[in-house]
Design an enzyme around this catalytic site. Structure first.
Site, mmCIF file in Angstrom:
data_model
loop_
_atom_site.group_PDB
_atom_site.id
_atom_site.type_symbol
_atom_site.label_atom_id
_atom_site.label_comp_id
_atom_site.label_asym_id
_atom_site.label_seq_id
_atom_site.Cartn_x
_atom_site.Cartn_y
_atom_site.Cartn_z
ATOM 1 N N CYS A 98 -5.200 3.112 -25.378
ATOM 2 C CA CYS A 98 -4.559 3.054 -23.934
ATOM 3 C C CYS A 98 -3.112 3.803 -23.539
ATOM 4 O O CYS A 98 -2.672 4.195 -24.419
ATOM 5 C CB CYS A 98 -4.099 1.492 -23.935
ATOM 6 N N ARG B 194 -6.382 10.737 -23.711
ATOM 7 C CA ARG B 194 -6.197 9.547 -24.792
ATOM 8 C C ARG B 194 -7.488 8.702 -24.951
ATOM 9 O O ARG B 194 -7.448 8.233 -26.185
ATOM 10 C CB ARG B 194 -5.039 8.808 -24.531
ATOM 11 N N TRP C 204 -8.371 1.188 -23.493
ATOM 12 C CA TRP C 204 -9.482 1.402 -24.585
ATOM 13 C C TRP C 204 -9.580 0.106 -25.310
ATOM 14 O O TRP C 204 -9.066 -0.426 -25.937
ATOM 15 C CB TRP C 204 -8.884 2.520 -25.517
ATOM 16 N N ASN D 203 -0.008 -1.524 -24.377
ATOM 17 C CA ASN D 203 -0.655 -0.687 -25.483
ATOM 18 C C ASN D 203 -0.526 -1.122 -26.749
ATOM 19 O O ASN D 203 0.744 -1.455 -27.311
ATOM 20 C CB ASN D 203 -0.295 0.833 -25.476
ATOM 21 N N GLY D 204 -1.569 -1.276 -27.593
ATOM 22 C CA GLY D 204 -1.291 -2.082 -28.951
ATOM 23 C C GLY D 204 -2.144 -3.195 -29.155
ATOM 24 O O GLY D 204 -3.192 -3.458 -28.379
ATOM 25 N N GLU E 289 -15.221 19.313 -41.526
ATOM 26 C CA GLU E 289 -14.696 19.321 -40.374
ATOM 27 C C GLU E 289 -15.906 19.874 -38.936
ATOM 28 O O GLU E 289 -15.789 19.278 -38.058
ATOM 29 C CB GLU E 289 -13.514 20.488 -40.410
ATOM 30 N N LYS F 51 -16.786 17.796 -36.093
ATOM 31 C CA LYS F 51 -16.761 18.103 -34.606
ATOM 32 C C LYS F 51 -17.872 17.787 -33.961
ATOM 33 O O LYS F 51 -18.134 17.309 -32.757
ATOM 34 C CB LYS F 51 -16.434 19.685 -34.663
ATOM 35 N N GLU G 101 -18.696 14.046 -33.111
ATOM 36 C CA GLU G 101 -17.624 13.775 -32.186
ATOM 37 C C GLU G 101 -17.977 13.963 -30.693
ATOM 38 O O GLU G 101 -18.064 13.065 -29.976
ATOM 39 C CB GLU G 101 -16.389 14.272 -32.304
ATOM 40 N N HIS H 100 -28.604 16.625 -55.292
ATOM 41 C CA HIS H 100 -28.226 15.073 -55.946
ATOM 42 C C HIS H 100 -28.757 13.959 -54.799
ATOM 43 O O HIS H 100 -28.043 12.818 -55.061
ATOM 44 C CB HIS H 100 -26.962 14.936 -56.422
ATOM 45 N N LYS I 17 -7.618 9.982 -28.433
ATOM 46 C CA LYS I 17 -6.729 11.088 -28.982
ATOM 47 C C LYS I 17 -5.842 10.534 -29.876
ATOM 48 O O LYS I 17 -5.702 11.323 -30.964
ATOM 49 C CB LYS I 17 -6.358 11.854 -27.811
#
Ligand code: AGP
Length: 610
Positions: free
Chosen positions: A2, A27, A75, A100-101, A483, A487, A490, A506, A605
């Site tokens: 948020c 964000r 969010w 926010n939270g 990474e 990416k 995402e 394996h 973010k």
């Protein structure tokens, strides 16, 4: 996560709030809303699901104006992304709150408020706060005191902006666990979750401490600390301008940030290299004695920052012989762990506000670490303020949700840390001198690798209609494969997994067929021969190989293999160089798929809640 923006001014704040929301978009969010106290003295609110532009269209149809207001990007956590759940939340037509939270005891508070006749119109935890403040104001308390008392009843982490219809000259803000910053203007003041949102109106900021309550009028800012004492917090001037969060000539922030890496790396190195390595006191006065005492390193981080930590382990153990553990912060914080002897605790975070990393740092504070060091990109962040030592990355603001330049600058900072430790742990001056030279050459090497943009885009064309992909690497390039896979998933939503190449047979080899592209990070190093055997295992099963190699001739090229030549680099620093083509691969695949590259679905973010 948020985003909050609020303003009290002598001009109409609606355009300031709307622009603030646009600048908070990065964000991550799924609805947006805005409230102003209009000239007639009424709180007027507009909310919309989806992008800020949807809200902007509503406001164009039904304009709002006023000199006091709050706005929010939500969010979803408690309750789906619906208009009813979007902030600001009201209690009657008197109190408006943005939050926010997460309020952990919201259910008990809701039951209590319902029993007292309050009606809820959303599924959120936030609406509880609005009603609680209303309820407390009804006892005859003014807004700041009501907010302070309500704060004592809330469990969890939160940042709040609150306004009251009957209190038109005051905006109240609280920080408890989630970030909140005050922007100082002339005859006007602002609050926001980060400075980006306020850069068009000010460059002077106050970072609230945990537990602070701020009362903003047009001419004054008063802050009380958690104990209710008036406090003065330092004012910082930001060198950033509103243009710092501009896409410039690039189609997306992510592409801009990928291309900024040579400069970001150069700035992270600036003033930190000497003839024979790094200057004494890299981590601050007195830090050399501490580094000499270090006998082990524990790294904690999340996501991309965790991958940077995994690379650093290869450097710290491989070059210095110091035991180095790396752990995802969300796991570390909830388990009993054994502390290595004389251990330096290193946290890595772009934002410095990641809830799990902060909690892990606080948890580790109860243990016997020599000291805590934050590797971070935001100087005023909680992580920086709560650590004993700091090594800043100088990546500049990163807006794209997918971390790019923050990662490569973290790697550079961690290599500098390795050199600083190396002075005391067996890395002789000759080797340090050689590494300093390689580091100086790194920005130019990254420029060269950016020239692969067009060939990588062609590779992306073969990836775009796939459902899955495997990424392989060995040694310090295995975290780079991790990474690369992160990416890709995402931003393109293609399912991607990374494995150390030796693990292929394996298990994951069972997945390999013509529909399973296998992306391989294949630098020319002593592990290349081993890696080539792994590639043959894929080729023999009809798998489609995409190989990033700095010696393509060593790979043999016919049938089922697409090779892309990456400019050669020193073996220890090669993970940094090999990161860039994988970023470009994810980027171009996402663009071809038409996803929202800078704000991928469901992601934020800065992950300021658990
Ligand atoms: C990376 O692309 C992601 N955005 C994510 O994994 C991120 O690295 C993670 O959330 C940690 O963030 P931090 O570096 O700000 O702590």
């Amino acid at each position: 996560m948020c985003g909050i923006i609020g303003a009290i001014a002598r001009r109409d704040v609606q355009p300031i709030l709307l622009e603030g929301l646009r600048r908070l978009e990065y964000r991550g969010y799924d609805s947006a809303g805005l409230v102003v106290l209009d000239p007639g003295g009424a709180l007027r609110r507009e909310r919309a699901v989806g992008k800020v532009e949807a809200l902007a269209r509503r406001l164009a149809e039904r304009p709002l104006a006023g000199q006091l207001g709050l706005a929010h990007t939500r969010w979803a956590t408690h309750g789906g992304p619906t208009e009813a759940n979007a902030h600001p939340h009201l209690s009657g037509d008197d109190i408006a709150v943005v939050h926010n939270g997460i309020i952990e005891n919201h259910q008990a508070l809701r039951t209590e408020l319902e029993a007292r006749g309050y009606t809820f119109t959303s599924d959120t935890d936030t609406e509880v706060i609005a009603h609680l403040i209303m309820d407390t104001c009804r006892q005859g308390l003014d807004l700041p005191e009501a907010v302070r008392r309500v704060g004592h009843r809330l469990q969890g982490a939160y940042a709040l902006g609150v306004v009251r219809r009957d209190d038109p000259d005051r905006l109240v803000a609280v920080r408890q666990g989630s970030p909140l910053i005050i922007g100082l203007g002339i005859g006007e003041h602002f609050i926001a979750s980060d400075i980006q949102a306020m850069l068009p109106v000010t460059q002077r900021f106050i970072h609230l401490e945990n537990g602070d309550i701020a009362e903003l009028t047009r001419d004054e800012v008063r802050i009380l600390d958690a104990d209710g004492h008036a406090v003065t917090r330092p004012v910082s001037e930001s060198a950033l301008t509103a243009a710092a969060a501009d896409r410039g000539r690039f189609r997306h922030f992510m592409l801009k940030e990928i291309h900024e890496q040579p400069r970001a790396v150069a700035e992270t190195l600036e003033g930190r290299l000497t003839e024979d390595g790094v200057p004494e006191g890299l981590l601050g006065p007195g830090s050399e004695d501490l580094l000499a005492r270090v006998r082990s390193v524990q790294i904690l981080a999340c996501g991309t920052s965790y991958h940077a930590g995994l690379v650093a382990r290869y450097w710290i153990e491989g070059l210095l012989g110091l035991p180095c553990r790396v752990e995802v912060a969300s796991e570390f914080r909830y388990r009993r762990h054994a502390v290595l002897p004389d251990c330096l605790l290193v946290t890595i975070s772009q934002s410095g506000e990641t809830a799990d990393s902060l909690a892990a740092l606080r948890q580790a504070g109860e243990d016997d670490y020599l000291a805590s060091l934050a590797v971070c990109n935001v100087p005023e962040s909680s992580l920086v303020r709560e650590s004993d030592l700091v090594l800043m990355t100088h990546a500049g603001p990163e807006i794209g949700v997918a971390s790019t330049k923050a990662f490569t600058t973290q790697l550079v900072a961690l290599f500098l840390l390795t050199l600083a430790l190396g002075r005391h742990h067996g890395l002789d001056a000759d080797r340090r001198r050689t590494f300093a030279q390689h580091l100086r050459a790194l920005p130019a090497a990254l420029e060269k690798v950016l020239a692969l943009d067009a060939p990588v885009e062609r590779l992306a064309m073969t990836l775009v209609d796939k459902q899955h992909a495997l990424f392989l690497g060995r040694g310090a390039h295995y975290p780079i494969a991790l990474e690369g896979a992160l990416k890709l998933k995402e931003i393109s939503y293609i399912h991607a997994e990374a494995y150390p190449a030796g693990e292929l047979k394996h298990g994951p080899l069972a997945l390999v067929d013509a529909d399973m592209p296998v992306v391989v990070v294949a630098p020319n190093n002593p592990l290349l021969e081993k890696l080539k055997s792994n590639l043959e295992e894929v080729r023999a099963r009809g798998g489609h190989l995409m190989v990033f190699a700095d010696d393509v001739t060593a790979l043999g090229g016919d049938g089922g293999i697409q090779c892309l030549a990456v400019p050669p680099a020193d073996d220890w620093l090669s993970p940094i160089v090999h990161t860039v083509p994988l970023q470009l691969l994810a980027y171009h695949t996402a663009v071809l798929k038409g996803t929202d590259v800078d704000q991928p679905r469901n992601l934020a973010k800065s992950v300021t809640v658990e």
